[in-house]
Scaffold this active site. Structure first.
Site, mmCIF file in Angstrom:
data_model
loop_
_atom_site.group_PDB
_atom_site.id
_atom_site.type_symbol
_atom_site.label_atom_id
_atom_site.label_comp_id
_atom_site.label_asym_id
_atom_site.label_seq_id
_atom_site.Cartn_x
_atom_site.Cartn_y
_atom_site.Cartn_z
ATOM 1 N N LYS A 190 0.889 -1.169 0.000
ATOM 2 C CA LYS A 190 0.000 0.000 0.000
ATOM 3 C C LYS A 190 0.927 1.218 0.000
ATOM 4 O O LYS A 190 1.230 1.791 1.039
ATOM 5 C CB LYS A 190 -0.906 -0.014 1.234
ATOM 6 C CG LYS A 190 -2.277 0.625 1.043
ATOM 7 C CD LYS A 190 -2.263 2.019 0.463
ATOM 8 C CE LYS A 190 -1.958 3.076 1.514
ATOM 9 N NZ LYS A 190 -1.680 4.409 0.894
ATOM 10 N N GLY B 191 6.322 5.463 8.331
ATOM 11 C CA GLY B 191 5.605 6.726 8.201
ATOM 12 C C GLY B 191 5.608 7.491 9.504
ATOM 13 O O GLY B 191 6.530 7.353 10.315
ATOM 14 N N SER B 192 4.554 8.274 9.713
ATOM 15 C CA SER B 192 4.517 9.155 10.880
ATOM 16 C C SER B 192 4.135 8.380 12.148
ATOM 17 O O SER B 192 3.509 7.330 12.086
ATOM 18 C CB SER B 192 3.500 10.267 10.637
ATOM 19 O OG SER B 192 2.211 9.708 10.490
ATOM 20 N N GLU C 241 1.909 9.298 14.334
ATOM 21 C CA GLU C 241 0.450 9.311 14.502
ATOM 22 C C GLU C 241 -0.205 8.189 13.711
ATOM 23 O O GLU C 241 -1.046 7.447 14.227
ATOM 24 C CB GLU C 241 -0.127 10.676 14.065
ATOM 25 C CG GLU C 241 0.236 11.822 14.982
ATOM 26 C CD GLU C 241 0.200 11.436 16.458
ATOM 27 O OE1 GLU C 241 -0.823 10.870 16.877
ATOM 28 O OE2 GLU C 241 1.190 11.679 17.181
ATOM 29 N N GLY D 13 1.297 5.551 12.551
ATOM 30 C CA GLY D 13 1.811 4.296 13.105
ATOM 31 C C GLY D 13 0.958 3.796 14.263
ATOM 32 O O GLY D 13 0.652 2.608 14.374
ATOM 33 N N GLU E 254 8.472 1.628 11.655
ATOM 34 C CA GLU E 254 9.595 2.562 11.430
ATOM 35 C C GLU E 254 8.992 3.955 11.337
ATOM 36 O O GLU E 254 8.348 4.282 10.355
ATOM 37 C CB GLU E 254 10.313 2.149 10.145
ATOM 38 C CG GLU E 254 11.755 2.570 10.142
ATOM 39 C CD GLU E 254 11.892 3.971 9.600
ATOM 40 O OE1 GLU E 254 11.819 4.915 10.415
ATOM 41 O OE2 GLU E 254 12.053 4.114 8.391
ATOM 42 N N CYS F 203 13.760 9.757 7.190
ATOM 43 C CA CYS F 203 13.453 9.458 8.597
ATOM 44 C C CYS F 203 14.711 9.541 9.455
ATOM 45 O O CYS F 203 14.664 9.966 10.591
ATOM 46 C CB CYS F 203 12.784 8.103 8.716
ATOM 47 S SG CYS F 203 13.548 6.854 7.705
ATOM 48 N N GLU G 223 9.842 16.215 14.630
ATOM 49 C CA GLU G 223 10.290 15.857 13.287
ATOM 50 C C GLU G 223 9.639 16.808 12.286
ATOM 51 O O GLU G 223 8.425 16.824 12.134
ATOM 52 C CB GLU G 223 9.897 14.408 12.955
ATOM 53 C CG GLU G 223 10.415 13.983 11.603
ATOM 54 C CD GLU G 223 10.058 12.536 11.230
ATOM 55 O OE1 GLU G 223 8.861 12.198 11.223
ATOM 56 O OE2 GLU G 223 10.987 11.768 10.942
HETATM 57 P P1 NAI Z 1 1.594 8.980 7.000
HETATM 58 O O1 NAI Z 1 2.338 8.303 8.090
HETATM 59 O O2 NAI Z 1 0.185 9.404 7.290
HETATM 60 O O3 NAI Z 1 1.577 8.043 5.697
HETATM 61 C C1 NAI Z 1 2.385 6.908 5.521
HETATM 62 C C2 NAI Z 1 1.585 5.807 4.871
HETATM 63 O O4 NAI Z 1 0.515 5.430 5.740
HETATM 64 C C3 NAI Z 1 0.916 6.184 3.532
HETATM 65 O O5 NAI Z 1 0.961 5.068 2.674
HETATM 66 C C4 NAI Z 1 -0.517 6.461 3.949
HETATM 67 O O6 NAI Z 1 -1.433 6.277 2.907
HETATM 68 C C5 NAI Z 1 -0.713 5.418 5.022
HETATM 69 N N1 NAI Z 1 -1.815 5.705 5.957
HETATM 70 C C6 NAI Z 1 -2.287 6.916 6.350
HETATM 71 N N2 NAI Z 1 -3.287 6.769 7.223
HETATM 72 C C7 NAI Z 1 -3.456 5.436 7.398
HETATM 73 C C8 NAI Z 1 -4.349 4.654 8.182
HETATM 74 N N3 NAI Z 1 -5.251 5.227 8.979
HETATM 75 N N4 NAI Z 1 -4.230 3.306 8.129
HETATM 76 C C9 NAI Z 1 -3.297 2.716 7.342
HETATM 77 N N5 NAI Z 1 -2.454 3.409 6.577
HETATM 78 C C10 NAI Z 1 -2.528 4.748 6.596
HETATM 79 O O7 NAI Z 1 2.460 10.205 6.539
HETATM 80 P P2 NAI Z 1 1.996 11.572 5.838
HETATM 81 O O8 NAI Z 1 0.640 11.986 6.316
HETATM 82 O O9 NAI Z 1 2.180 11.426 4.398
HETATM 83 O O10 NAI Z 1 3.089 12.569 6.428
HETATM 84 C C11 NAI Z 1 2.911 13.122 7.722
HETATM 85 C C12 NAI Z 1 4.226 13.297 8.408
HETATM 86 O O11 NAI Z 1 4.808 12.047 8.662
HETATM 87 C C13 NAI Z 1 5.275 14.035 7.621
HETATM 88 O O12 NAI Z 1 5.119 15.410 7.746
HETATM 89 C C14 NAI Z 1 6.544 13.546 8.245
HETATM 90 O O13 NAI Z 1 6.867 14.299 9.381
HETATM 91 C C15 NAI Z 1 6.214 12.155 8.680
HETATM 92 N N6 NAI Z 1 6.759 11.144 7.770
HETATM 93 C C16 NAI Z 1 7.712 10.283 8.225
HETATM 94 C C17 NAI Z 1 8.258 9.347 7.387
HETATM 95 C C18 NAI Z 1 9.299 8.411 7.837
HETATM 96 O O14 NAI Z 1 9.985 7.815 7.016
HETATM 97 N N7 NAI Z 1 9.461 8.177 9.096
HETATM 98 C C19 NAI Z 1 7.881 9.260 5.982
HETATM 99 C C20 NAI Z 1 6.844 10.175 5.610
HETATM 100 C C21 NAI Z 1 6.324 11.068 6.481
#
Ligand code: NAI
Ligand code: MG
Length: 509
Positions: A203, A256-257, A259, A261, A278, A312, A412
């Site tokens: 996904k 991802g984030s 929140e 996570g 992660e 990250c 972050e």
């Molecule tokens: P996100 O963590 O919301 O998205 C990451 C993935 O999770 C995407 O594929 C998204 O479609 C999926 N996702 C979102 N909500 C979900 C849910 N309820 N259930 C299952 N999957 C879900 O990240 P977002 O909103 O794009 O970015 C927000 C912040 O996260 C950024 O500003 C940054 O600070 C941080 N981030 C951290 C990353 C890392 O590698 N640690 C990578 C990207 C963003």
């Protein structure tokens, strides 16, 4: 003659796109034309370097989620055990190796196209996108070579028993990935999962799904059985959430984030699905007075400005000893000013911010800091491509002499923003480095081996690099402690995520 990198770049520069991009989820070996996400007709894919749409994909909903889970489960173990079709879960390790090696070779042949797509989709510079694809090829080869080295143990229970452990594929794994390293982050989970005999559902982030779809197609062409790798393109709240709570999923790898996570962890709890998390960081680059300052300067710049800080494990905090702080900062600011940014296809030092929302988020952090009276010593502004006046960029930014409690130090930001913290001595530098809720990564620059290894021993992080930030590669495990998550990807530890241990004990009469 296959098209060269120059051909793809020329095409992308003149048309703004790449021909024949995928538009649909990839399930059971083929593109799925339906569009069952009732809330989203289609997802527009932006080139952040221009801030304009360059592709569109259908958004998957419940129907495709169910299809993908059924396809993966069926490919993992054919419903009829006597079936003559061999399933991926029961395949011989050498067969899996052959297919993964073939996929690596195909990716090598098609690297130029993948790199240009990643450049347009995520706003990367071409050089960074090429680096991403090269690292993906390494990842495929590393895990292809590991398929037949997944050994159990024999366990001594005394002369009347023979006992051993065997490692079995976990089953169907779900890979939820973000937009900053679309293919790298996906493959560091998908390659070991397939190597272990798992079937996968990807996904990808809805903002950057193209390389995942291209990968699924490439794996099919490499001979991967239909259904062993499925890609569901949909929103996080829609397809992502449905998949995360689905009882047909045996393991979730999430990047991802924090929140999101937490939401995924709650969803996983519904089916007691185990997870690898992660979740980012606020990683320190510790620069001590006795270091090689030229190397530390380049390292500190690379740590925060590579991929426009959207990493990250970015070194987003510079913790520096007071005695060298002023001259070091002067040079750092000068170098930061000299970094070019612009559309990735022109290969400047720094590319775009991957989404408008992310660019706005970075801007908010800086505005709030300015409202607290802080003044960036360089940068601080949202920007556009200096050539086209389009796109989403942010100037390389440095904020100096920050208090340990400042949000710029603690949160972050995920952009090209460096927080500088000044320490009286090495001891205080260690304390400042560790004063964070995250625990992903740390770098140290020093010529003193005791101090370097002392930091490696004492910091609550998953990875420490000494005298070279981001040192390592696919063989070195990666992951975090504290809010940065748990579990490790990459290396043989990454393979262990997708293996389940079964113990067998026999009484010998
Ligand atoms: P996100 O963590 O919301 O998205 C990451 C993935 O999770 C995407 O594929 C998204 O479609 C999926 N996702 C979102 N909500 C979900 C849910 N309820 N259930 C299952 N999957 C879900 O990240 P977002 O909103 O794009 O970015 C927000 C912040 O996260 C950024 O500003 C940054 O600070 C941080 N981030 C951290 C990353 C890392 O590698 N640690 C990578 C990207 C963003
Ligand atoms: Mg989100």
């Amino acid at each position: 003659m296959p098209a060269t990198l120059e051909d793809y770049v020329a095409e992308a520069r003149s048309t703004g796109r790449v021909a024949n991009l995928p538009t649909q989820s990839h399930i059971a070996g083929k593109s799925i034309p339906t569009n069952s996400d009732k809330h989203t007709d289609a997802i527009e894919i932006f080139d952040p370097g221009r801030g304009e749409v360059f592709a569109q994909v259908c958004s998957a909903g419940e129907e495709e989620v169910e299809q993908a889970v059924a396809a993966a489960r069926n490919a993992f173990r054919n419903s009829s055990r006597s079936s003559s079709r061999s399933s991926w879960g029961d395949s011989a390790p050498a067969e899996r190796a052959t297919i993964l090696f073939r996929a690596a070779n195909l990716l090598e042949q098609e690297a130029a196209r993948f790199a240009v797509v990643e450049c347009l989709d995520a706003g990367k510079t071409l050089a960074q996108a090429q680096g991403d694809i090269a690292s993906c090829i390494n990842t495929l080869r590393f895990y292809a070579g590991a398929t037949d080295k997944v050994f159990g143990n024999t366990v001594p229970l005394g002369k009347d028993y023979i006992a051993f452990t065997m490692l079995e594929p976990v089953g169907v794994s779900l890979h939820i990935t973000p937009w900053n390293y679309p293919l790298v982050t996906l493959l560091r989970g998908v390659a070991p999962a397939l190597a272990a005999g798992c079937c996968v559902i990807c996904k990808p982030a809805e903002q950057t799904p193209l390389s995942a779809l291209m990968l699924a197609d490439l794996l099919t062409r490499a001979g991967l059985p239909h259904g062993a790798c499925n890609v569901v393109v949909g929103t996080g709240e829609g397809a992502g959430a449905m998949l995360a709570r689905h009882a047909g999923i045996d393991h979730i790898t999430f990047t991802g984030s924090v929140e999101t996570g937490k939401l995924v962890l709650h969803a996983a709890a519904e089916s007691v699905t185990h997870t690898t998390m992660e979740l980012g960081g606020k990683s320190p680059v510790v620069v001590l007075a006795d270091c090689d300052q030229a190397a530390a300067l380049e390292g500190a710049l690379y740590a925060i400005f590579e991929n426009a800080g959207q990493i990250c494990s970015a070194g987003s905090r510079l913790v520096i000893e007071k005695s060298i702080h002023e001259p070091f900062l002067e040079r750092l600011v000068e170098r930061a000013k000299s970094l070019s940014f612009g559309h990735g296809l022109r290969n400047p030092h720094i590319g775009a911010i991957a989404t408008r929302e992310q660019r706005d988020k970075i801007e908010r952090y800086i505005k709030d800091a300015q409202n607290r009276g802080l003044v960036p010593c360089v940068g601080g502004n949202a920007a556009t491509d200096p050539e086209t006046r389009k796109g989403w960029f942010f100037e390389p930014t440095v904020l100096d002499k920050l208090d340990a409690r400042d949000p710029i130090v603690q949160e972050e930001i995920f952009g090209p923003v460096l927080a500088v913290q000044v320490a009286e001595d090495a001891q205080e530098a260690f304390a400042l480095a560790d004063d964070t809720r995250y625990g992903l990564y740390a770098g140290i620059y020093t010529q003193n081996i005791d101090r370097a290894l002392g930091l490696a021993r004492d910091l609550q992080v998953g990875q420490v690099t000494i005298n070279e930030y981001f040192a390592g590669g696919i063989a070195l495990p990666f992951g975090g402690n504290r809010l940065s998550g748990f579990g490790r990807e990459k290396g043989l530890e990454g393979l262990a995520n997708y293996c389940s241990v079964k113990s067998v004990a026999a009484k010998i009469s």
